[in-house]
Motif scaffolding. Structure first.
Motif, mmCIF file in Angstrom:
data_model
loop_
_atom_site.group_PDB
_atom_site.id
_atom_site.type_symbol
_atom_site.label_atom_id
_atom_site.label_comp_id
_atom_site.label_asym_id
_atom_site.label_seq_id
_atom_site.Cartn_x
_atom_site.Cartn_y
_atom_site.Cartn_z
ATOM 1 N N VAL A 56 0.852 -1.190 0.000
ATOM 2 C CA VAL A 56 0.000 0.000 0.000
ATOM 3 C C VAL A 56 0.885 1.237 0.000
ATOM 4 C CG1 VAL A 56 -1.673 1.345 1.314
ATOM 5 C CG2 VAL A 56 -1.898 -1.142 1.189
ATOM 6 N N GLY A 57 0.592 2.186 -0.870
ATOM 7 C CA GLY A 57 1.313 3.450 -0.883
ATOM 8 C C GLY A 57 2.779 3.339 -1.234
ATOM 9 N N PRO A 58 3.115 2.745 -2.377
ATOM 10 C CA PRO A 58 4.529 2.569 -2.736
ATOM 11 C C PRO A 58 5.263 3.868 -3.020
ATOM 12 C CG PRO A 58 3.119 1.954 -4.571
ATOM 13 C CD PRO A 58 2.215 2.154 -3.393
ATOM 14 N N ALA A 114 -4.473 -9.550 -4.682
ATOM 15 C CA ALA A 114 -3.179 -10.185 -4.395
ATOM 16 C C ALA A 114 -3.266 -11.702 -4.314
ATOM 17 C CB ALA A 114 -2.616 -9.627 -3.090
ATOM 18 N N GLY A 115 -4.417 -12.218 -3.932
ATOM 19 C CA GLY A 115 -4.584 -13.660 -3.846
ATOM 20 C C GLY A 115 -4.265 -14.204 -2.461
ATOM 21 N N ASP A 116 -4.803 -15.385 -2.163
ATOM 22 C CA ASP A 116 -4.579 -16.002 -0.865
ATOM 23 C C ASP A 116 -3.097 -16.294 -0.653
ATOM 24 O OD1 ASP A 116 -7.254 -15.857 -0.409
ATOM 25 O OD2 ASP A 116 -7.656 -17.999 -0.596
ATOM 26 N N GLY A 117 -2.675 -16.164 0.597
ATOM 27 C CA GLY A 117 -1.291 -16.458 0.937
ATOM 28 C C GLY A 117 -0.342 -15.291 0.750
ATOM 29 N N ALA A 118 -0.867 -14.107 0.445
ATOM 30 C CA ALA A 118 0.003 -12.956 0.175
ATOM 31 C C ALA A 118 0.643 -12.428 1.451
ATOM 32 C CB ALA A 118 -0.790 -11.844 -0.502
ATOM 33 N N HIS A 119 1.852 -11.937 1.298
ATOM 34 C CA HIS A 119 2.522 -11.189 2.354
ATOM 35 C C HIS A 119 2.216 -9.707 2.136
ATOM 36 C CE1 HIS A 119 5.001 -14.609 3.763
ATOM 37 N NE2 HIS A 119 5.023 -14.954 2.486
ATOM 38 N N ILE A 120 1.644 -9.059 3.125
ATOM 39 C CA ILE A 120 1.363 -7.630 3.018
ATOM 40 C C ILE A 120 2.550 -6.885 3.626
ATOM 41 C CG2 ILE A 120 -0.220 -5.767 3.629
ATOM 42 C CD1 ILE A 120 -2.450 -7.831 3.793
ATOM 43 N N ILE A 121 3.184 -6.057 2.811
ATOM 44 C CA ILE A 121 4.397 -5.350 3.226
ATOM 45 C C ILE A 121 4.227 -3.897 2.819
ATOM 46 C CG2 ILE A 121 6.930 -5.311 3.102
ATOM 47 C CD1 ILE A 121 6.733 -8.123 1.780
ATOM 48 N N ALA A 122 4.322 -2.969 3.766
ATOM 49 C CA ALA A 122 4.046 -1.584 3.410
ATOM 50 C C ALA A 122 4.610 -0.596 4.425
ATOM 51 C CB ALA A 122 2.534 -1.356 3.272
ATOM 52 N N ASN A 123 5.090 0.507 3.898
ATOM 53 C CA ASN A 123 5.348 1.707 4.691
ATOM 54 C C ASN A 123 4.045 2.494 4.624
ATOM 55 O OD1 ASN A 123 6.241 4.098 5.843
ATOM 56 N ND2 ASN A 123 7.410 4.733 4.044
ATOM 57 N N LEU A 124 3.157 2.210 5.547
ATOM 58 C CA LEU A 124 1.783 2.692 5.435
ATOM 59 C C LEU A 124 1.680 4.200 5.588
ATOM 60 C CD1 LEU A 124 -0.100 0.003 7.548
ATOM 61 C CD2 LEU A 124 -0.200 0.295 5.078
ATOM 62 N N PRO A 125 0.879 4.846 4.743
ATOM 63 C CA PRO A 125 0.576 6.264 4.978
ATOM 64 C C PRO A 125 0.008 6.428 6.379
ATOM 65 C CG PRO A 125 -0.257 5.545 2.837
ATOM 66 C CD PRO A 125 0.170 4.306 3.567
ATOM 67 N N TYR A 126 0.513 7.406 7.125
ATOM 68 C CA TYR A 126 0.149 7.529 8.535
ATOM 69 C C TYR A 126 -1.347 7.695 8.750
ATOM 70 C CZ TYR A 126 5.069 7.955 9.914
ATOM 71 O OH TYR A 126 6.388 7.718 10.162
ATOM 72 N N SER A 149 1.313 -13.006 6.114
ATOM 73 C CA SER A 149 1.943 -12.203 7.166
ATOM 74 C C SER A 149 1.717 -10.731 6.877
ATOM 75 C CB SER A 149 3.450 -12.495 7.252
ATOM 76 O OG SER A 149 4.135 -11.989 6.117
ATOM 77 N N LEU A 150 1.880 -9.909 7.903
ATOM 78 C CA LEU A 150 1.808 -8.453 7.782
ATOM 79 C C LEU A 150 3.141 -7.872 8.252
ATOM 80 C CD1 LEU A 150 -1.683 -7.782 9.480
ATOM 81 C CD2 LEU A 150 -1.229 -8.149 7.051
ATOM 82 N N THR A 151 3.769 -7.078 7.404
ATOM 83 C CA THR A 151 5.013 -6.390 7.757
ATOM 84 C C THR A 151 4.774 -4.920 7.464
ATOM 85 O OG1 THR A 151 6.322 -8.346 7.163
ATOM 86 C CG2 THR A 151 7.503 -6.251 7.369
ATOM 87 N N LEU A 152 4.527 -4.130 8.516
ATOM 88 C CA LEU A 152 3.953 -2.803 8.334
ATOM 89 C C LEU A 152 4.706 -1.751 9.135
ATOM 90 C CD1 LEU A 152 0.233 -3.919 8.807
ATOM 91 C CD2 LEU A 152 1.462 -3.669 6.637
ATOM 92 N N MET A 153 4.974 -0.620 8.491
ATOM 93 C CA MET A 153 5.613 0.520 9.140
ATOM 94 C C MET A 153 4.551 1.429 9.745
ATOM 95 S SD MET A 153 8.707 2.152 9.445
ATOM 96 C CE MET A 153 9.664 1.860 7.928
ATOM 97 N N PHE A 154 4.730 1.742 11.047
ATOM 98 C CA PHE A 154 3.831 2.639 11.753
ATOM 99 C C PHE A 154 4.645 3.678 12.520
ATOM 100 C CE2 PHE A 154 1.315 -1.302 11.614
ATOM 101 C CZ PHE A 154 0.083 -0.835 11.198
#
Length: 279
Positions: A56-58, A114-126, A149-154
């Motif tokens: 999200v938000g590349p 994205a389909g099942d099994g996706a890794h969500i990776i994002a520097n999320l907009p605040y 999995s979720l790998t997210l910047m907060f």
């Protein structure tokens, strides 16, 4: 086809300057430009070779490049049309690996794209980070969610609320929602100076991996319970929960002293009370 080497694409600073991509405060943008740092973030989920991923938000595509270098098949959603030409250049450098959706991530069906099994990776907009996380955590668990999995910047404060333990200042509804059926940890702290422009606060990358949902517990009951309990977090449970039918009886059945406050109640205890409320 082998991933494009770093040298195949111009430095991110050059891309930002060439396309006039000043970060938009209205969109909550803060760009990361350090490619070694970005590679470390992309490595947090584990091996990504051939794996589906969702971003999200590349923006200008810094983390996007790192995810693609790791070998993932990536779908990225970008609301800012100014960034699309820069992302098109990344697409050209990684043929067949990247699909860009121009739109609002709050309106996009991430699972369908994205389909099942996706890794969500994002520097999320605040400004949309927490609502997006809550949406992913509220997905159907049967027995696991669609994402891997979720790998997210907060912002650091939000990251601390996600991983907080009972008895701490940051422990609340977000911690319970995050931890009742996933393992959450702060995987990396990121100094404000790593961003362009530097935000006013520190940031952190949170990594969440799902675990099977407890049986007999509906999310709606847990949400109602925690909303009432933490809505008046400085009051004793006998006061904060008296307006929720059956809650005080459920406390007694679980063996929770009604004179306790919400921040002392563990995730497991909340789950047990929610299970009884659902019967």
């Amino acid at each position: 086809m082998a991933p494009a080497p770093r040298s195949a694409l111009p430095p991110l600073r050059d891309v930002i300057a060439r396309h006039g991509l000043a970060a938009s405060k209205a969109l909550g943008q803060n760009f990361l430009l350090d490619e070694q740092l970005l590679d470390r973030i992309a490595a947090i989920p584990g091996p990504l070779e051939g794996q589906p991923a969702f971003e999200v938000g590349p923006g200008p595509g810094g983390l996007t490049r790192a995810i693609l270098r790791a070998g993932a098949r990536l779908v990225a959603v970008e609301r800012d049309d100014r960034c699309l030409p820069a992302l098109a250049e990344v697409q050209d450098a990684f043929p067949g690996q990247l699909r860009v959706i121009a739109g609002d991530a709050m309106q996009v069906d991430a699972r369908a794209e994205a389909g099942d099994g996706a890794h969500i990776i994002a520097n999320l907009p605040y400004n949309v980070g927490t609502p997006l996380l809550v949406g992913w955590l509220s997905a159907d668990w049967s027995p696991l969610p669609w994402w891997n999995s979720l790998t997210l910047m907060f912002q650091m404060e939000v990251a601390e609320r996600i991983v907080a333990k009972p008895g701490t200042d940051h422990y609340g509804r977000l911690a319970v929602l995050s931890q009742w059926r996933s393992d959450a940890r702060i995987a990396m702290k990121v100094h404000r100076s790593a961003f362009t422009p530097p935000p006013k606060v520190m940031s952190a990358v949170v990594h969440l991996t799902p675990k099977s949902a407890p049986e007999g517990v509906a999310l709606r009951h847990l949400e109602r319970l925690t909303a009432a309990a933490f809505g008046q977090r400085r009051k004793m449970l006998r006061q904060s929960l008296k307006g929720l039918p059956g809650a005080l009886d459920a406390l007694a059945r679980v063996g929770i002293d009604p004179q306790r406050r919400a921040e002392t109640v563990s995730v497991e205890e909340f789950v047990e009370v929610a299970r009884i409320l659902g019967r």
